[in-house]
Design an enzyme around this catalytic site. Structure first.
Site, PDB file in Angstrom:
ATOM      1  CB  SER A 155      31.581  41.438  37.656  1.00 36.05           C
ATOM      2  OG  SER A 155      32.290  42.329  37.297  1.00 36.05           O
ATOM      3  N   GLY A 188      33.744  38.076  35.758  1.00 37.49           N
ATOM      4  CA  GLY A 188      34.969  37.801  34.993  1.00 37.49           C
ATOM      5  C   GLY A 188      34.951  37.521  33.694  1.00 37.49           C
ATOM      6  CG  HIS A 221      33.414  45.037  40.794  1.00 33.34           C
ATOM      7  ND1 HIS A 221      34.526  44.390  41.358  1.00 33.34           N
ATOM      8  CD2 HIS A 221      32.889  44.174  39.508  1.00 33.34           C
ATOM      9  CE1 HIS A 221      34.540  43.237  40.531  1.00 33.34           C
ATOM     10  NE2 HIS A 221      33.903  43.173  39.614  1.00 33.34           N
ATOM     11  CG  ASN A 275      36.454  40.973  33.411  1.00 34.87           C
ATOM     12  OD1 ASN A 275      36.816  41.515  34.362  1.00 34.87           O
ATOM     13  ND2 ASN A 275      35.142  40.601  33.140  1.00 34.87           N
ATOM     14  CG  ASP A 292      35.735  45.964  44.039  1.00 41.17           C
ATOM     15  OD1 ASP A 292      35.546  46.986  43.821  1.00 41.17           O
ATOM     16  OD2 ASP A 292      35.529  44.650  43.667  1.00 41.17           O
TER      17      ASP A 292
END
Length: 212
Positions: free
Chosen positions: A11, A49, A190, A82, A187
């Site tokens: 991402s 992801g 990120h 991830n 969030d």
């Protein structure tokens, strides 16, 4: 003269969390155009992801990935976050997170990352033209998890070993540590536009090797 830039990864490569056009890929592309004084066409193959295992599969078997990497003059890779997030989630909820979960994640990611690099080098072997690979290091999105920073730094050390004439490692850990509030999006995971610009600048500061 047109340069080709292929971005692969998770991402961070897609620019998730920032306004369109302000992820590190388009910002770095614009910086590279200024330095190389030529148009830089780019292909963004980022997938939200993605893990190191999944990226290795794509680099190994996906025709679009393979062709784009074969033709690229500039390649950026952002991967591994991830893997550690999955390990952190697996360790969460346990009284004392067993380091074995993180050690296994590190070991597996190291093997998959070696596979990714091996496939890229193999794809470029017959290219007959100069190219550069740039690896984006990890920051710690979980500063509140005491042990997380140690594992992130270990992962970065693994990736930094790929420093050579063609390949460069962009260390962003220190730039984000302690500045998460201003550099991460809402969030808290990120980067925001400002965070992505820092990543692009770190990549840019590595120079353009034998392309210049």
């Amino acid at each position: 003269m047109v340069y080709h830039y292929t971005a692969i990864g998770d991402s961070l490569t897609t620019g998730f969390g920032a306004m369109p056009g302000s992820g590190f890929v388009p910002v770095y592309r614009r910086m590279s155009e200024v330095s190389l004084r030529n148009f830089v066409a780019y292909t963004n193959l980022g997938i939200n992801g993605l893990t190191t295992a999944e990226l290795e599969q794509r680099v190994r078997y996906n025709p679009m990935f393979r062709q784009s990497l074969r033709e690229a003059d500039i390649i950026t890779i952002s991967i591994g976050g991830n893997d550690l997030i999955h390990a952190a989630k697996a360790a969460a909820g346990r009284a004392n997170p067993p380091s074995s979960i993180f050690q296994a994640a590190l070991k597996e990611s190291r093997q998959h990352f070696a596979g990714i690099m091996g496939q890229i080098y193999h794809a470029k072997a017959g290219a007959g033209k100069p190219y550069i690979i740039r690896i984006v290091g990890l920051y710690n999105p979980y500063p509140q998890m005491a042990e997380a920073s140690g594992w992130v730094r270990q992962f970065n050390r693994q990736m930094a070993q790929y420093n050579n004439r063609v390949c460069g490692f962009a260390d962003i850990y220190g730039a984000f540590a302690g500045h998460e509030r201003e550099l991460l999006s809402i969030d808290n995971l990120h980067p925001n536009g400002k965070g992505y610009r820092i990543i692009a600048e770190r990549l840019h500061n590595l120079g353009y090797g034998n392309l210049q």
